[in-house]
Design a protein around this motif. Structure first.
Motif, short mmCIF file in Angstrom:
data_model
loop_
_atom_site.label_atom_id
_atom_site.label_comp_id
_atom_site.label_asym_id
_atom_site.label_seq_id
_atom_site.Cartn_x
_atom_site.Cartn_y
_atom_site.Cartn_z
N LEU A 1 0.83 -1.20 0.00
CA LEU A 1 0.00 0.00 0.00
C LEU A 1 0.87 1.25 0.00
O LEU A 1 1.89 1.31 0.67
N GLU A 2 0.43 2.25 -0.76
CA GLU A 2 1.10 3.54 -0.70
C GLU A 2 0.58 4.29 0.52
O GLU A 2 -0.62 4.44 0.71
N SER A 3 1.50 4.74 1.36
CA SER A 3 1.08 5.42 2.58
C SER A 3 1.13 6.93 2.39
O SER A 3 1.93 7.45 1.62
N SER A 4 0.26 7.62 3.07
CA SER A 4 0.23 9.08 3.09
C SER A 4 -0.03 9.51 4.53
O SER A 4 -0.57 8.75 5.33
N ASP A 5 0.34 10.72 4.83
CA ASP A 5 0.12 11.22 6.18
C ASP A 5 -1.03 12.21 6.18
O ASP A 5 -1.20 12.99 5.24
N LEU A 6 -1.82 12.18 7.25
CA LEU A 6 -2.87 13.17 7.42
C LEU A 6 -2.24 14.51 7.79
O LEU A 6 -1.34 14.56 8.63
N PRO A 7 -2.69 15.61 7.20
CA PRO A 7 -2.23 16.93 7.64
C PRO A 7 -2.56 17.12 9.12
O PRO A 7 -3.66 16.82 9.56
N ARG A 8 -1.62 17.63 9.89
CA ARG A 8 -1.79 17.69 11.34
C ARG A 8 -2.92 18.62 11.77
O ARG A 8 -3.45 18.47 12.87
N GLY A 9 -3.29 19.57 10.95
CA GLY A 9 -4.34 20.49 11.35
C GLY A 9 -5.74 20.03 11.01
O GLY A 9 -6.72 20.64 11.45
N CYS A 10 -5.87 18.93 10.25
CA CYS A 10 -7.19 18.52 9.79
C CYS A 10 -7.94 17.77 10.89
O CYS A 10 -7.36 17.24 11.82
N LEU A 11 -9.26 17.73 10.74
CA LEU A 11 -10.10 17.13 11.77
C LEU A 11 -9.89 15.63 11.89
O LEU A 11 -9.98 15.07 12.99
N LEU A 12 -9.59 14.95 10.79
CA LEU A 12 -9.32 13.51 10.86
C LEU A 12 -8.10 13.24 11.72
O LEU A 12 -8.07 12.30 12.52
N TYR A 13 -7.06 14.05 11.56
CA TYR A 13 -5.84 13.87 12.36
C TYR A 13 -6.14 14.07 13.83
O TYR A 13 -5.69 13.28 14.69
N LYS A 14 -6.88 15.13 14.16
CA LYS A 14 -7.21 15.42 15.55
C LYS A 14 -8.08 14.31 16.15
O LYS A 14 -7.94 13.95 17.32
N THR A 15 -8.99 13.78 15.33
CA THR A 15 -9.85 12.69 15.80
C THR A 15 -9.02 11.45 16.10
O THR A 15 -9.18 10.81 17.15
#
Length: 491
Positions: free
Chosen positions: A310-324
């Protein structure tokens, strides 16, 4: 808010959970939330007020620290004329699902929570006559347990949601398992996120709802069979995505509109609309964590196509998914490692019941309560203090695992958009939007034994009835573990 001057006919049934019932106003962007209780078990007015105040304080002093100022709307407590409340109860009672009528709406205290209507734009004032689209997503747990306390290896490979689907179908909760996997949505990889959102649209269950101008147009109203009608959904959405009506009707039109919708949801979930400052970061390395689930339909499709990585990507730290996800990962021990600590706290309370208030198990949920949550140590020193901290962190994590994300969209013209207003573009339209989080009541302390028992039921059913029937070759195709990191921001 001068509720006594409003006709109760302007309010409508909006929905309800296990402990509360919500009505929204047809003209104003507010909702009222009333507590519920079983018949003949009504709480006193003081108990109702205390309960509501705890909910407000928890959102204000705790969850706002994890999610940010713009994402959490804790509301305020108001007192209503009792006659108004009774008339409102009579009006909405016929609209309540039969499965919810085992509890009565509180009509005796007059207290309620007044909250913003999150199906509307929240971050700034906007022209109210503009059409507004809102997508509600309950993403569920976005990571695989990494705790060494996990006793069944399958929990390190298959996520809780995917396993639980099979038990729910067996129990008659749903007729079909969903192809949605939370780890795909939380991956940050747009291809995986698109697949997850398409799966939610195909089988919404109670994880996805779509509202137009506050009215539910797509998704289950209750625990019933969801029949996805994309053509009907496309009819509602066409004016939003293709206002000039230049797109022909038919299957191609429907697919195109759904594709545009998925694109917009993805971009808003990856955006950051909260400018709060992050404090000192504390990190906990998770050496055995992985960012994929072996049961994911997306992964299985990769295998069929001969791709095993799988190709991995990181969630942007400011987005709601990351905070959740950050809040969810406070569950560092898994319920299997947490349950003995819960038992330690329970034993202490049996000996010293007067200490329950000192331990803040039932509140107050203030800054001191939040500060204790920042201790991320997992080295058990045998104390009640350590056990209680892990129990409270687990309750926060469970709250974040069951919250809903609300995405409100409204079309805007190019000359109306500014840097102060977040905007997402499609091929033919542009939207200004707000993103919020809903359902942030702290999970009950008393629910931990139930979670422990349910976890065992989910895993045992999956091992006995699902994994045994799967292709044994599948597990050999996913051998690589990925490092991931838990990052806590003090905001």
């Amino acid at each position: 808010m001068e509720v006594e001057k409003m006709d109760e006919n302007e309010w409508k049934y909006h929905g309800e959970g296990n402990q509360s019932l919500v009505v929204s106003h047809c003209q104003r962007c507010v909702v009222l939330r009333f507590l519920k209780s079983p018949p003949n078990q009504n709480k006193t007015s003081e108990e109702i007020l205390h309960h509501l105040q705890n909910i407000v304080d928890f959102g204000k002093h705790v969850m706002k620290q994890f999610f940010g100022e713009n994402y959490v709307h804790h509301g305020e407590i108001i007192q209503l004329p009792l006659d108004f409340v009774r008339q409102l109860c009579l009006k909405i009672q016929p609209e309540r699902p039969e499965s919810r009528c085992d509890k009565d709406m509180d009509t005796l205290s007059g207290y309620a929570m007044c909250l913003p209507n999150l199906t509307r734009l929240q971050t700034y004032c906007f022209v109210e006559h503009r059409p507004i689209l809102c997508i509600e997503i309950k993403p569920k747990c976005g990571f695989i347990p990494f705790s060494s306390h996990v006793s069944q290896e399958i929990k390190h490979k298959v996520c809780r949601y995917c396993m639980h689907q099979h038990l729910k179908v067996a129990n008659g909760k749903w007729k079909r398992p969903s192809k949605y996997c939370p780890l795909d949505l939380f991956s940050g990889n747009k291809q995986r996120m698109h697949f997850a959102l398409k799966s939610l649209l195909q089988e919404p269950q109670n994880n996805l709802k779509i509202f137009k101008n506050g009215e539910l147009i797509y998704g289950c109203k209750d625990d019933q069979d969801c029949v996805s009608d994309w053509n009907e959904l496309a009819r509602h959405l066409k004016p939003f995505f293709f206002p000039s009506n230049g797109l022909v009707s038919g299957p191609h039109c429907t697919r195109t509109i759904v594709k545009e919708l998925i694109h917009v949801i993805t971009m808003t979930l990856l955006s950051s609309t909260d400018a709060c400052r992050a404090g000192d970061m504390k990190t906990v390395p998770i050496s055995q964590g992985r960012s994929y689930c072996e049961a994911s339909a997306f992964n299985k499709e990769l295998v069929r196509n001969g791709k095993h990585k799988l190709e991995s990507s990181d969630l942007p730290r400011g987005c709601l998914l990351y905070k959740t996800l950050q809040a969810q990962m406070l569950d560092m021990l898994d319920i299997e490692g947490l349950h003995p600590l819960y038992s330690r706290v329970e034993q202490y309370l049996e000996e010293f019941p007067e200490e329950r208030s000192t331990l803040q198990i039932d509140g107050p949920y203030n800054e001191a309560f939040y500060e204790k949550l920042l201790d991320l140590s997992t080295e058990d020193d045998g104390t009640v203090a350590f056990a209680l901290t892990k129990v409270q962190q687990y309750r926060i994590a469970m709250t974040a695992k069951d919250c809903s994300l609300m995405i409100a969209l409204s079309p805007c013209l190019q000359d109306e958009c500014s840097e102060q207003r977040p905007v997402v573009l499609t091929s033919k339209s542009r939207f200004t939007f707000s993103v919020s989080v809903l359902d942030l009541d702290l999970k009950p302390y008393e629910s931990i034994p139930h979670q422990y028992k349910l976890d065992s039921e989910i895993v045992n059913y999956y091992l006995k009835n699902v994994q045994a029937k799967d292709d044994p070759v599948m597990s050999t195709l996913f051998k690589e573990n990925e490092d991931c990191t838990l990052v806590l921001h003090k905001v």
